[in-house]
Motif scaffolding. Structure first.
Motif, PDB file in Angstrom:
ATOM      1  N   PHE A  80      -6.822  44.570   5.002  1.00 20.82           N
ATOM      2  CA  PHE A  80      -7.341  43.784   3.880  1.00 20.82           C
ATOM      3  C   PHE A  80      -8.843  43.523   4.045  1.00 20.82           C
ATOM      4  N   LYS A  81      -9.305  43.368   5.286  1.00 18.34           N
ATOM      5  CA  LYS A  81     -10.730  43.138   5.511  1.00 18.34           C
ATOM      6  C   LYS A  81     -11.559  44.250   4.881  1.00 18.34           C
ATOM      7  N   ASN A  82     -11.136  45.483   5.111  1.00 20.47           N
ATOM      8  CA  ASN A  82     -11.886  46.614   4.568  1.00 20.47           C
ATOM      9  C   ASN A  82     -11.788  46.672   3.048  1.00 20.47           C
ATOM     10  N   ASP A  83     -10.608  46.357   2.514  1.00 22.39           N
ATOM     11  CA  ASP A  83     -10.459  46.330   1.055  1.00 22.39           C
ATOM     12  C   ASP A  83     -11.429  45.316   0.444  1.00 22.39           C
ATOM     13  N   PHE A  84     -11.471  44.114   1.018  1.00 20.92           N
ATOM     14  CA  PHE A  84     -12.309  43.048   0.482  1.00 20.92           C
ATOM     15  C   PHE A  84     -13.796  43.391   0.624  1.00 20.92           C
ATOM     16  N   LEU A  85     -14.192  43.863   1.794  1.00 22.99           N
ATOM     17  CA  LEU A  85     -15.613  44.142   2.028  1.00 22.99           C
ATOM     18  C   LEU A  85     -16.109  45.298   1.165  1.00 22.99           C
ATOM     19  N   VAL A  87     -14.942  46.119  -1.765  1.00 27.11           N
ATOM     20  CA  VAL A  87     -15.041  45.581  -3.125  1.00 27.11           C
ATOM     21  C   VAL A  87     -16.367  44.844  -3.289  1.00 27.11           C
ATOM     22  N   CYS A  88     -16.740  44.037  -2.305  1.00 24.30           N
ATOM     23  CA  CYS A  88     -18.001  43.291  -2.369  1.00 24.30           C
ATOM     24  C   CYS A  88     -19.198  44.235  -2.424  1.00 24.30           C
ATOM     25  N   VAL A  89     -19.148  45.304  -1.625  1.00 26.78           N
ATOM     26  CA  VAL A  89     -20.238  46.286  -1.641  1.00 26.78           C
ATOM     27  C   VAL A  89     -20.318  46.962  -3.003  1.00 26.78           C
ATOM     28  N   SER A  90     -19.163  47.259  -3.600  1.00 29.85           N
ATOM     29  CA  SER A  90     -19.163  47.946  -4.901  1.00 29.85           C
ATOM     30  C   SER A  90     -19.812  47.093  -5.989  1.00 29.85           C
ATOM     31  N   TYR A  91     -19.598  45.787  -5.938  1.00 32.16           N
ATOM     32  CA  TYR A  91     -20.244  44.889  -6.896  1.00 32.16           C
ATOM     33  C   TYR A  91     -21.768  44.960  -6.744  1.00 32.16           C
ATOM     34  N   LEU A  92     -22.223  45.003  -5.496  1.00 31.30           N
ATOM     35  CA  LEU A  92     -23.667  45.091  -5.234  1.00 31.30           C
ATOM     36  C   LEU A  92     -24.232  46.401  -5.761  1.00 31.30           C
ATOM     37  N   VAL A  93     -23.545  47.509  -5.481  1.00 34.12           N
ATOM     38  CA  VAL A  93     -24.027  48.824  -5.914  1.00 34.12           C
ATOM     39  C   VAL A  93     -24.077  48.893  -7.443  1.00 34.12           C
ATOM     40  N   ASN A  94     -23.153  48.224  -8.109  1.00 34.74           N
ATOM     41  CA  ASN A  94     -23.143  48.222  -9.575  1.00 34.74           C
ATOM     42  C   ASN A  94     -24.389  47.561 -10.172  1.00 34.74           C
ATOM     43  N   LEU A  95     -25.085  46.765  -9.368  1.00 35.58           N
ATOM     44  CA  LEU A  95     -26.328  46.158  -9.852  1.00 35.58           C
ATOM     45  C   LEU A  95     -27.452  47.183  -9.970  1.00 35.58           C
ATOM     46  N   THR A  96     -27.282  48.336  -9.311  1.00 35.47           N
ATOM     47  CA  THR A  96     -28.310  49.383  -9.376  1.00 35.47           C
ATOM     48  C   THR A  96     -27.988  50.341 -10.521  1.00 35.47           C
ATOM     49  N   ILE A  97     -26.970  51.178 -10.320  1.00 29.37           N
ATOM     50  CA  ILE A  97     -26.526  52.096 -11.371  1.00 29.37           C
ATOM     51  C   ILE A  97     -25.173  51.619 -11.872  1.00 29.37           C
ATOM     52  N   PRO A  98     -25.062  51.258 -13.148  1.00 34.19           N
ATOM     53  CA  PRO A  98     -23.778  50.761 -13.673  1.00 34.19           C
ATOM     54  C   PRO A  98     -22.625  51.700 -13.364  1.00 34.19           C
ATOM     55  N   ARG A  99     -21.521  51.121 -12.860  1.00 34.37           N
ATOM     56  CA  ARG A  99     -20.275  51.822 -12.540  1.00 34.37           C
ATOM     57  C   ARG A  99     -20.380  52.761 -11.347  1.00 34.37           C
ATOM     58  N   ILE A 303     -25.302  39.746  -4.396  1.00 32.31           N
ATOM     59  CA  ILE A 303     -26.224  40.330  -3.410  1.00 32.31           C
ATOM     60  C   ILE A 303     -25.867  39.865  -2.001  1.00 32.31           C
ATOM     61  N   PHE A 304     -25.594  38.570  -1.858  1.00 30.95           N
ATOM     62  CA  PHE A 304     -25.260  38.026  -0.536  1.00 30.95           C
ATOM     63  C   PHE A 304     -23.969  38.644   0.007  1.00 30.95           C
ATOM     64  N   LEU A 305     -22.923  38.662  -0.807  1.00 32.02           N
ATOM     65  CA  LEU A 305     -21.645  39.209  -0.356  1.00 32.02           C
ATOM     66  C   LEU A 305     -21.745  40.714  -0.104  1.00 32.02           C
ATOM     67  N   GLY A 306     -22.470  41.412  -0.971  1.00 38.78           N
ATOM     68  CA  GLY A 306     -22.592  42.861  -0.822  1.00 38.78           C
ATOM     69  C   GLY A 306     -23.319  43.258   0.444  1.00 38.78           C
ATOM     70  N   LEU A 307     -24.472  42.626   0.694  1.00 40.35           N
ATOM     71  CA  LEU A 307     -25.236  42.945   1.897  1.00 40.35           C
ATOM     72  C   LEU A 307     -24.479  42.535   3.154  1.00 40.35           C
ATOM     73  N   SER A 308     -23.871  41.343   3.140  1.00 41.21           N
ATOM     74  CA  SER A 308     -23.103  40.874   4.302  1.00 41.21           C
ATOM     75  C   SER A 308     -21.941  41.823   4.591  1.00 41.21           C
ATOM     76  N   SER A 309     -21.256  42.246   3.542  1.00 43.69           N
ATOM     77  CA  SER A 309     -20.106  43.139   3.717  1.00 43.69           C
ATOM     78  C   SER A 309     -20.536  44.489   4.264  1.00 43.69           C
ATOM     79  N   TYR A 310     -21.657  44.995   3.779  1.00 39.55           N
ATOM     80  CA  TYR A 310     -22.154  46.294   4.248  1.00 39.55           C
ATOM     81  C   TYR A 310     -22.486  46.244   5.740  1.00 39.55           C
ATOM     82  N   LEU A 311     -23.021  45.114   6.187  1.00 38.99           N
ATOM     83  CA  LEU A 311     -23.348  44.954   7.605  1.00 38.99           C
ATOM     84  C   LEU A 311     -22.095  44.708   8.450  1.00 38.99           C
ATOM     85  N   LEU A 312     -21.118  44.014   7.875  1.00 38.32           N
ATOM     86  CA  LEU A 312     -19.914  43.665   8.629  1.00 38.32           C
ATOM     87  C   LEU A 312     -18.932  44.828   8.776  1.00 38.32           C
ATOM     88  N   LEU A 313     -18.923  45.736   7.822  1.00 44.29           N
ATOM     89  CA  LEU A 313     -17.948  46.830   7.848  1.00 44.29           C
ATOM     90  C   LEU A 313     -17.948  47.604   9.178  1.00 44.29           C
TER      91      LEU A 313
END
Length: 321
Positions: A80-85, A87-99, A303-313
């Motif tokens: 579940f940790k990987n699923d959640f993290l 997902v958080c990264v995907s939200y961050l990436v969507n801020l750059t190129i939609p979808r 941004i906070f969750l996305g960056l944190s998740s990318y580092l934590l993975l």
């Protein structure tokens, strides 16, 4: 070469569109209105902003948890940790190129859980279909609750003759599209049919899923959390605190639509909120301030969750292994 150009354009066009909308808003607001927006930010009750962020976290959690059901259906037991993290990264990436976040999500799952990219991406596509159907339910609810208001607004702006003309053109376009879909053998139509068959296959997999009712429950819960996140924020400003729930639903729907126009709704989200709220007697400056409060707080959380998740993975997966 063409693919790289498309990538660059898909990043630059929404970004410049968002910046253009911000410039338009700034230039159309008077100095008094700009000062009012500043005051709104200063006097806002940020307890409700923090509460909205907390509710958003439940939405993140539920989306990751829902994902496990479709992955389990395919025979993959993921952490579940990987699923959640992811997902958080995907939200961050969507801020750059939609979808584009959907692609990064499937790629990260392949890297850390060894789930084949096409399988992981297929589950995400199925999610998006369900999300679209639920969003359309909100759209229908909003228009039913506010039909008289919207009808009066449209009639005020557009004559009955033009409305009838648009309806007639829409019917003709619909009939034309159906005929093309059935008989045309153009490459683009064939590709659309292939994509549609893939989407239908994804929907069928949900129907056949062992935990389909849990999947459906979390699908509703995700959108409920989105709506509640928006709803509690109205209490942050005294001018919006007395809004009725049906008005909130309207703001939520049009704000959600605006997110798709630019990078994460940059510029478009506050403008859409201000325009909808203005129909209900809320001044443009207050509506704009509210839109920026919601958008800024949610974007900072992303941004906070996305960056944190990318580092934590990579760190957490070393411990897993």
């Amino acid at each position: 070469m063409k693919a790289s150009i498309r990538k660059i354009l898909s990043l630059i066009i929404p970004l410049f569109l968002g910046l253009g909308i911000i410039y338009y808003q700034y230039t159309t607001l008077s100095s008094e209105e700009l000062q009012k927006i500043k005051i709104c930010f200063q006097k806002a009750d940020y307890l409700y902003i923090y509460l909205s962020l907390l509710i958003s976290l439940f939405g993140y959690w539920s989306r990751a948890y829902r994902w496990k059901f479709s992955l389990n259906h395919l025979g993959y037991q993921t952490h579940f940790k990987n699923d959640f993290l992811t997902v958080c990264v995907s939200y961050l990436v969507n801020l750059t190129i939609p979808r584009s976040g959907e692609i990064s999500r499937a790629a990260l799952l392949k890297k850390y859980e060894n789930v084949p990219f096409d399988k992981g991406f297929g589950t995400i596509v199925a999610e998006r279909i369900v999300d679209l159907l639920l969003f359309l339910l909100f759209v229908g609810l909003a228009f039913v609750l506010q039909f008289e208001k919207l009808y009066a607004f449209i009639c005020e702006k557009i004559s009955i003759e033009k409305i009838l003309l648009f309806i007639a053109l829409g019917v003709l376009a619909g009939v034309g599209f159906i005929l093309l879909w059935i008989y045309a053998e153009w490459k683009i139509i064939i590709k659309l049919k292939e994509k549609l068959s893939g989407l239908l296959e994804g929907m069928q997999s949900i129907y056949k899923m062992k935990d389909k009712w849990n999947y459906i429950f979390h699908s509703f819960f995700i959108w409920f959390s989105y709506l509640m996140m928006f709803y509690v924020t109205i209490y942050a400003l005294p001018e919006t605190a007395s809004m009725s729930f049906d008005v909130v639903v309207m703001g939520f729907v049009f704000g959600s639509i605006a997110v798709g126009f630019t990078n994460g709704g940059l510029g478009a989200y506050p403008l859409a909120i201000a325009m909808i709220f203005s129909l209900y007697g809320i001044s443009k400056d207050v509506g704009t301030a509210f839109g920026w409060l919601v958008w800024t707080s949610q974007t900072l959380l992303t941004i906070f969750l996305g960056l944190s998740s990318y580092l934590l993975l990579p760190i957490l997966n070393k411990k897993i292994k």
